[in-house]
Design a protein around this motif. Structure first.
Motif, PDB file in Angstrom:
ATOM      1  N   GLN A   3       0.890  -1.302   0.038  1.00 22.37           N
ATOM      2  CA  GLN A   3      -0.397  -0.168  -0.302  1.00 22.37           C
ATOM      3  C   GLN A   3       0.551   1.072  -0.252  1.00 22.37           C
ATOM      4  OE1 GLN A   3      -2.427   0.423   3.116  1.00 22.37           O
ATOM      5  NE2 GLN A   3      -3.845   0.565   2.808  1.00 22.37           N
ATOM      6  N   MET A   9      -3.250   4.088   6.316  1.00 18.13           N
ATOM      7  CA  MET A   9      -4.623   5.261   7.314  1.00 18.13           C
ATOM      8  C   MET A   9      -3.626   6.257   8.071  1.00 18.13           C
ATOM      9  SD  MET A   9      -7.243   3.153   8.797  1.00 18.13           S
ATOM     10  CE  MET A   9      -9.117   3.993   9.127  1.00 18.13           C
ATOM     11  N   PHE A  17     -10.388   6.139  13.540  1.00 15.82           N
ATOM     12  CA  PHE A  17     -11.326   4.463  13.715  1.00 15.82           C
ATOM     13  C   PHE A  17     -10.849   3.790  15.459  1.00 15.82           C
ATOM     14  CE2 PHE A  17     -10.807   0.341  13.492  1.00 15.82           C
ATOM     15  CZ  PHE A  17     -12.349  -0.462  12.728  1.00 15.82           C
ATOM     16  N   TYR A  29     -15.456  -7.342  19.647  1.00 12.29           N
ATOM     17  CA  TYR A  29     -14.791  -8.170  19.510  1.00 12.29           C
ATOM     18  C   TYR A  29     -14.214  -9.237  19.781  1.00 12.29           C
ATOM     19  CZ  TYR A  29     -13.195  -4.210  16.756  1.00 12.29           C
ATOM     20  OH  TYR A  29     -12.978  -2.842  15.867  1.00 12.29           O
ATOM     21  N   THR A  52      -4.013  -5.167  11.739  1.00 11.82           N
ATOM     22  CA  THR A  52      -5.198  -5.033  13.466  1.00 11.82           C
ATOM     23  C   THR A  52      -5.405  -3.691  13.535  1.00 11.82           C
ATOM     24  OG1 THR A  52      -4.135  -5.757  15.371  1.00 11.82           O
ATOM     25  CG2 THR A  52      -3.102  -4.003  14.404  1.00 11.82           C
ATOM     26  N   GLY A  53      -5.624  -2.689  12.819  1.00 16.13           N
ATOM     27  CA  GLY A  53      -5.748  -1.253  13.121  1.00 16.13           C
ATOM     28  C   GLY A  53      -5.298  -1.074  14.588  1.00 16.13           C
ATOM     29  N   CYS A  74      -0.156  -1.501   8.328  1.00 18.77           N
ATOM     30  CA  CYS A  74       0.586  -1.621   7.356  1.00 18.77           C
ATOM     31  C   CYS A  74       0.347   0.123   7.611  1.00 18.77           C
ATOM     32  CB  CYS A  74       0.454  -1.347   5.345  1.00 18.77           C
ATOM     33  SG  CYS A  74      -1.401  -0.478   5.476  1.00 18.77           S
ATOM     34  N   SER A  75       0.332   1.019   8.884  1.00 14.76           N
ATOM     35  CA  SER A  75       0.439   2.391   9.510  1.00 14.76           C
ATOM     36  C   SER A  75       0.690   2.379  10.189  1.00 14.76           C
ATOM     37  CB  SER A  75      -1.651   2.504   9.329  1.00 14.76           C
ATOM     38  OG  SER A  75      -1.598   3.804  10.010  1.00 14.76           O
ATOM     39  N   MET A  78      -1.258   3.831  13.406  1.00 13.35           N
ATOM     40  CA  MET A  78      -1.934   3.069  13.297  1.00 13.35           C
ATOM     41  C   MET A  78      -1.493   1.976  14.273  1.00 13.35           C
ATOM     42  SD  MET A  78      -5.385   2.653  12.856  1.00 13.35           S
ATOM     43  CE  MET A  78      -6.917   2.532  12.151  1.00 13.35           C
ATOM     44  N   ASP A 101       3.464  -4.690   6.238  1.00 16.54           N
ATOM     45  CA  ASP A 101       2.153  -4.740   4.638  1.00 16.54           C
ATOM     46  C   ASP A 101       1.992  -6.392   4.206  1.00 16.54           C
ATOM     47  OD1 ASP A 101       0.894  -2.996   2.181  1.00 16.54           O
ATOM     48  OD2 ASP A 101       1.425  -4.911   1.863  1.00 16.54           O
ATOM     49  N   GLY A 119     -11.594  -6.763   8.811  1.00 14.19           N
ATOM     50  CA  GLY A 119     -12.510  -5.268   8.076  1.00 14.19           C
ATOM     51  C   GLY A 119     -11.334  -5.113   6.873  1.00 14.19           C
ATOM     52  N   SER A 120     -10.047  -5.870   7.190  1.00 17.16           N
ATOM     53  CA  SER A 120      -9.222  -5.183   6.170  1.00 17.16           C
ATOM     54  C   SER A 120      -8.718  -5.717   4.862  1.00 17.16           C
ATOM     55  CB  SER A 120      -7.431  -5.952   7.342  1.00 17.16           C
ATOM     56  OG  SER A 120      -6.315  -4.657   6.868  1.00 17.16           O
ATOM     57  N   PHE A 123      -9.391  -4.334   2.187  1.00 21.59           N
ATOM     58  CA  PHE A 123      -8.128  -2.195   1.382  1.00 21.59           C
ATOM     59  C   PHE A 123      -7.202  -3.413   0.510  1.00 21.59           C
ATOM     60  CE2 PHE A 123     -10.928  -1.287   5.143  1.00 21.59           C
ATOM     61  CZ  PHE A 123     -11.273   0.370   4.316  1.00 21.59           C
ATOM     62  N   TRP A 124      -7.313  -4.648   0.674  1.00 23.19           N
ATOM     63  CA  TRP A 124      -5.511  -4.634   0.507  1.00 23.19           C
ATOM     64  C   TRP A 124      -6.107  -4.778  -1.014  1.00 23.19           C
ATOM     65  CZ3 TRP A 124      -6.261 -10.208   3.094  1.00 23.19           C
ATOM     66  CH2 TRP A 124      -5.937  -9.779   4.459  1.00 23.19           C
TER      67      TRP A 124
HETATM   68  N1  SAM Z   1      -9.096  -4.587  12.288  1.00 19.75           N
HETATM   69  C1  SAM Z   1      -9.418  -3.457  13.519  1.00 19.75           C
HETATM   70  C2  SAM Z   1     -11.040  -3.993  13.561  1.00 19.75           C
HETATM   71  O1  SAM Z   1     -11.375  -4.941  13.095  1.00 19.75           O
HETATM   72  O2  SAM Z   1     -10.360  -3.197  14.421  1.00 19.75           O
HETATM   73  C3  SAM Z   1      -9.421  -2.674  11.798  1.00 19.75           C
HETATM   74  C4  SAM Z   1     -10.064  -2.898  11.152  1.00 19.75           C
HETATM   75  S1  SAM Z   1      -8.931  -1.428  10.242  1.00 19.75           S
HETATM   76  C5  SAM Z   1     -10.863  -0.689   9.334  1.00 19.75           C
HETATM   77  C6  SAM Z   1      -8.443  -1.983   8.573  1.00 19.75           C
HETATM   78  C7  SAM Z   1      -6.845  -1.416   8.830  1.00 19.75           C
HETATM   79  O3  SAM Z   1      -6.499  -2.896   7.741  1.00 19.75           O
HETATM   80  C8  SAM Z   1      -6.170  -0.495   9.403  1.00 19.75           C
HETATM   81  O4  SAM Z   1      -5.647  -0.212  10.207  1.00 19.75           O
HETATM   82  C9  SAM Z   1      -5.581  -0.518   7.640  1.00 19.75           C
HETATM   83  O5  SAM Z   1      -4.582   0.009   7.837  1.00 19.75           O
HETATM   84  C10 SAM Z   1      -5.206  -2.048   7.560  1.00 19.75           C
HETATM   85  N2  SAM Z   1      -4.436  -2.346   6.462  1.00 19.75           N
HETATM   86  C11 SAM Z   1      -4.936  -1.884   5.094  1.00 19.75           C
HETATM   87  N3  SAM Z   1      -4.317  -2.635   3.620  1.00 19.75           N
HETATM   88  C12 SAM Z   1      -3.454  -2.999   5.160  1.00 19.75           C
HETATM   89  C13 SAM Z   1      -2.685  -4.170   4.196  1.00 19.75           C
HETATM   90  N4  SAM Z   1      -2.294  -4.308   3.078  1.00 19.75           N
HETATM   91  N5  SAM Z   1      -1.286  -4.293   5.061  1.00 19.75           N
HETATM   92  C14 SAM Z   1      -1.335  -4.432   6.439  1.00 19.75           C
HETATM   93  N6  SAM Z   1      -2.697  -4.038   6.788  1.00 19.75           N
HETATM   94  C15 SAM Z   1      -3.834  -2.786   6.366  1.00 19.75           C
END
Ligand code: SAM
Length: 214
Positions: A3, A9, A17, A29, A52-53, A74-75, A78, A101, A119-120, A123-124
């Motif tokens: 990413q 983020m 978030f 959770y 994990t956020g 990856c953030s 976060m 990532d 929920g991640s 965005f992949w």
């Molecule tokens: N899993 C947590 C939850 O359910 O509360 C956070 C969900 S949040 C909507 C999505 C998370 O995925 C963000 O923290 C974002 O940075 C992470 N993320 C997005 N693309 C990613 C990637 N390519 N590799 C690792 N983390 C990623």
């Protein structure tokens, strides 16, 4: 492909978030963590939470099991927030935040007994590459529980209603994200990467991919 920095983020979105996860999302959770333990049958060992956020599911899994949980995101913002939460909860020995990532998971082959994510994956950038990486770091016999959802129909209804008060487009955005991870797309991607031992949960708890490493 990792990413890009401008897609990650940042501090403001990460804090926003965190507020939502601490309040509106907070009841989901422990429910999802119990579902993970029940559905995978994995109660101990080394786990990884991808995307994990702030780490709410990672800490819930640590409390629902004897697993040590590596919490990957990856953030950098976060991960900083996740580190603070884990310290505040006194869980530094059980939950280990890490920057990385999903397309290039910073762990060796055959490392984890359980890989979770919530929920991640919406965005992949490359689902096929991401699932291949996840499969690579799973130990033989290890399982995944990757997807999205709110745990139960009642929690989903409660959360969608609360989120719509904050953001009238929340439900539409959620439905759009879901179409990018439909059962057909998930199944064809898993088959394309050559994983044969897998199943899909698609019910009131959400949509979850359980792969088993041969
Ligand atoms: N899993 C947590 C939850 O359910 O509360 C956070 C969900 S949040 C909507 C999505 C998370 O995925 C963000 O923290 C974002 O940075 C992470 N993320 C997005 N693309 C990613 C990637 N390519 N590799 C690792 N983390 C990623």
């Amino acid at each position: 492909m990792e990413q890009k920095d401008d897609q990650k983020m940042g501090k403001k979105d990460s804090k926003h978030f965190l507020t939502i996860a601490d309040t509106i999302f907070s009841p989901i959770y422990p429910v999802i963590a119990e579902q993970i333990v029940t559905n995978t049958g994995i109660h101990s060992g080394t786990a990884l939470d991808v995307g994990t956020g702030p780490g709410h599911l990672a800490t819930a899994l640590a409390l629902a099991s004897d697993c040590t949980v590596h919490a990957l995101d990856c953030s950098p913002d976060m991960i900083e927030i996740c580190q603070t939460r884990v310290s505040e909860k006194g869980l530094t020995k059980r939950v280990i935040p890490a920057l990385g990532d999903v397309s290039e998971i910073p762990y060796g082959d055959n490392t984890f007994d359980l890989i979770i994510s919530r929920g991640s994956w919406f965005f992949w950038e490359d689902l096929s590459k991401s699932l291949t990486e996840i499969y690579r770091v799973l130990r033989p016999g290890g399982k995944t529980y990757i997807g999205g959802g709110f745990g139960t129909a009642a929690l989903k209804e409660q959360i969608v209603a609360a989120m719509k008060e904050k953001d009238s487009d929340f439900e539409t955005g959620m439905k759009e994200r879901m179409t990018s991870r439909s059962p057909d797309i998930i199944t064809s991607t898993v088959e394309k990467i050559g994983v044969t031992n897998y199943s899909l949960i698609n019910d009131d708890s959400g949509i979850w991919l359980m792969m088993v490493r041969e």
